[in-house]
Scaffold this motif. Structure first.
Motif, PDB file in Angstrom:
ATOM      1  N   SER A   1       1.418   2.495   4.347  1.00 48.08           N
ATOM      2  CA  SER A   1       0.915   1.774   3.179  1.00 48.08           C
ATOM      3  C   SER A   1       1.428   0.338   3.241  1.00 48.08           C
ATOM      4  CB  SER A   1       1.375   2.455   1.890  1.00 48.08           C
ATOM      5  OG  SER A   1       2.787   2.535   1.844  1.00 48.08           O
ATOM      6  N   ASP A   2       0.859  -0.506   2.401  1.00 48.29           N
ATOM      7  CA  ASP A   2       1.177  -1.931   2.430  1.00 48.29           C
ATOM      8  C   ASP A   2       2.078  -2.358   1.283  1.00 48.29           C
ATOM      9  OD1 ASP A   2      -0.658  -2.950   4.707  1.00 48.29           O
ATOM     10  OD2 ASP A   2      -1.978  -1.694   3.473  1.00 48.29           O
TER      11      ASP A   2
ATOM     12  N   ARG B   1      -1.011  -8.860  -5.712  1.00 48.97           N
ATOM     13  CA  ARG B   1      -1.881  -8.282  -4.698  1.00 48.97           C
ATOM     14  C   ARG B   1      -3.162  -7.759  -5.358  1.00 48.97           C
ATOM     15  NH1 ARG B   1       2.550  -5.326  -0.700  1.00 48.97           N
ATOM     16  NH2 ARG B   1       4.114  -6.975  -0.892  1.00 48.97           N
TER      17      ARG B   1
ATOM     18  N   VAL C   1      -6.406  -5.547  -5.993  1.00 48.19           N
ATOM     19  CA  VAL C   1      -6.834  -4.165  -5.799  1.00 48.19           C
ATOM     20  C   VAL C   1      -8.275  -4.027  -6.257  1.00 48.19           C
ATOM     21  CG1 VAL C   1      -6.491  -1.779  -6.543  1.00 48.19           C
ATOM     22  CG2 VAL C   1      -4.509  -3.215  -6.031  1.00 48.19           C
ATOM     23  N   ASP C   2      -9.102  -3.383  -5.442  1.00 46.33           N
ATOM     24  CA  ASP C   2     -10.510  -3.180  -5.767  1.00 46.33           C
ATOM     25  C   ASP C   2     -10.776  -1.836  -6.424  1.00 46.33           C
ATOM     26  OD1 ASP C   2     -11.436  -5.631  -4.453  1.00 46.33           O
ATOM     27  OD2 ASP C   2     -10.920  -4.600  -2.583  1.00 46.33           O
TER      28      ASP C   2
ATOM     29  N   ASN D   1     -13.417  -2.082   3.778  1.00 46.49           N
ATOM     30  CA  ASN D   1     -13.011  -3.420   3.329  1.00 46.49           C
ATOM     31  C   ASN D   1     -12.403  -3.440   1.933  1.00 46.49           C
ATOM     32  OD1 ASN D   1     -13.977  -4.582   5.762  1.00 46.49           O
ATOM     33  ND2 ASN D   1     -16.043  -4.715   4.909  1.00 46.49           N
ATOM     34  N   LYS D   2     -12.089  -2.277   1.386  1.00 43.21           N
ATOM     35  CA  LYS D   2     -11.521  -2.207   0.040  1.00 43.21           C
ATOM     36  C   LYS D   2      -9.995  -2.284   0.079  1.00 43.21           C
ATOM     37  CE  LYS D   2     -15.246  -1.570  -2.538  1.00 43.21           C
ATOM     38  NZ  LYS D   2     -16.282  -1.659  -1.506  1.00 43.21           N
ATOM     39  N   ARG D   3      -9.439  -2.851  -0.987  1.00 49.99           N
ATOM     40  CA  ARG D   3      -7.986  -2.850  -1.207  1.00 49.99           C
ATOM     41  C   ARG D   3      -7.717  -1.778  -2.256  1.00 49.99           C
ATOM     42  NH1 ARG D   3      -8.903  -9.127  -1.861  1.00 49.99           N
ATOM     43  NH2 ARG D   3     -10.662  -8.084  -2.869  1.00 49.99           N
TER      44      ARG D   3
ATOM     45  N   LYS E   1      -7.452   3.970   5.994  1.00 49.27           N
ATOM     46  CA  LYS E   1      -7.580   2.832   6.917  1.00 49.27           C
ATOM     47  C   LYS E   1      -8.476   3.175   8.104  1.00 49.27           C
ATOM     48  CE  LYS E   1      -3.386   0.372   5.643  1.00 49.27           C
ATOM     49  NZ  LYS E   1      -2.124  -0.257   6.084  1.00 49.27           N
TER      50      LYS E   1
ATOM     51  N   ASP F   1      -9.032  -2.060   3.783  1.00 44.82           N
ATOM     52  CA  ASP F   1      -8.332  -3.290   4.171  1.00 44.82           C
ATOM     53  C   ASP F   1      -6.835  -3.182   3.891  1.00 44.82           C
ATOM     54  OD1 ASP F   1      -8.083  -6.028   4.998  1.00 44.82           O
ATOM     55  OD2 ASP F   1      -7.944  -6.563   2.877  1.00 44.82           O
ATOM     56  N   ARG F   2      -6.475  -2.711   2.718  1.00 50.68           N
ATOM     57  CA  ARG F   2      -5.081  -2.527   2.326  1.00 50.68           C
ATOM     58  C   ARG F   2      -4.980  -1.244   1.504  1.00 50.68           C
ATOM     59  NH1 ARG F   2      -4.566  -6.086   5.394  1.00 50.68           N
ATOM     60  NH2 ARG F   2      -3.434  -8.061   5.212  1.00 50.68           N
TER      61      ARG F   2
ATOM     62  N   TYR G   1      -2.100   0.311  -1.115  1.00 52.11           N
ATOM     63  CA  TYR G   1      -0.835   0.241  -1.832  1.00 52.11           C
ATOM     64  C   TYR G   1      -0.590   1.591  -2.512  1.00 52.11           C
ATOM     65  CZ  TYR G   1      -2.045  -4.665  -1.221  1.00 52.11           C
ATOM     66  OH  TYR G   1      -2.437  -5.868  -0.687  1.00 52.11           O
TER      67      TYR G   1
END
Length: 249
Positions: free
Chosen positions: A66-67, A113, A115-116, A190-192, A214, A219-220, A222
């Motif tokens: 995770s990021d 950060r 988030v989508d 491509n979603k965060r 991923k 994309d990320r 969390y």
């Protein structure tokens, strides 16, 4: 106001940690748990990767897929007891308390950060049937409402793996390989993503979920949880008997 008083009379409020009956003015914590709360709270300067205070940071020893991780409490003492009650009994007030505390920790650790979408670690189907409810989903929906970000159940548990709670850290990692999959790859690309769980111990569950998200193009990823374990609690390779990070980790 009248309905709230009537509800408190019929169903007295309980401490979010110890479950003791409390006066309405004392919610969400009884005086004893309120005094103990700072001892289990994640305070001060926090590592943006592992979510722990800098003095407890384990990033050099651990590998996170995770990021970033955010949580308001360490999984011990009164907080551990509160999580245990939360997993056993559906309680709107306790859920609201944990959502509020998690939202504060997200703002502190991950606030800058983007988030989508918000999602949750999925529960084992057999465990959900047995328990009758999914304890992580209300947290995810509550956080989604708090931040006005859509909640989407992106993941599914495709293998009914053995319980994680008595396995060593190494056994936990291998136990979950291939256990999760993405329901539909298109909303992920491509979603965060902010992934919700109740407790993060070794990180095996959230790592496996982050890996799959991923693989499908996120994309990320969390992570947010009610509580994290401190490093010393993990040193013997096992966590406590009643710990199971979302029932699997």
């Amino acid at each position: 106001m009248l309905m709230r008083r009537l509800k408190d009379l019929l169903f007295p409020p309980r401490c979010a940690f110890c479950d003791a009956v409390i006066a309405p003015r004392e919610r969400p914590l009884c005086p004893a748990c309120g005094r103990a709360c700072p001892e289990v709270s994640i305070l001060g300067e926090v590592c943006r990767t592992c979510g722990r205070e800098k003095l407890c940071c384990t990033c050099k020893e651990d590998s996170f897929l995770s990021d970033g991780i955010a949580a308001p409490f360490y999984y011990e003492g009164v907080a551990r007891r509160g999580v245990s009650f939360y997993k056993r009994v559906q309680d709107v007030d306790r859920t609201a308390f944990f959502v509020k505390e998690m939202a504060n920790s997200i703002c502190r650790s991950l606030g800058d950060r983007i988030v989508d979408v918000i999602t949750a670690v999925p529960m084992r189907p057999a465990e959900k049937r047995k328990r009758g409810f999914d304890q992580v989903e209300p947290l995810a929906k509550g956080i989604a409402k708090e931040f006005h970000i859509p909640y989407v159940p992106l993941l599914r548990k495709c293998l009914d793996t053995p319980s994680q709670k008595l396995l060593t850290m190494e056994q936990r990692r291998s136990n979950l390989l291939g256990a999760f999959d993405v329901r539909n790859g298109e909303p992920v690309r491509n979603k965060r993503i902010l992934l919700l769980d109740d407790v993060v111990t070794t990180g095996s569950t959230t790592n496996e979920c982050a890996k799959m998200l991923k693989i499908y193009g996120a994309d990320r990823v969390y992570v947010a949880a009610i509580a994290l374990t401190r490093p010393q609690i993990e040193q013997d390779g096992k966590v406590g008997q009643d710990d199971n990070e979302g029932f699997w980790d």
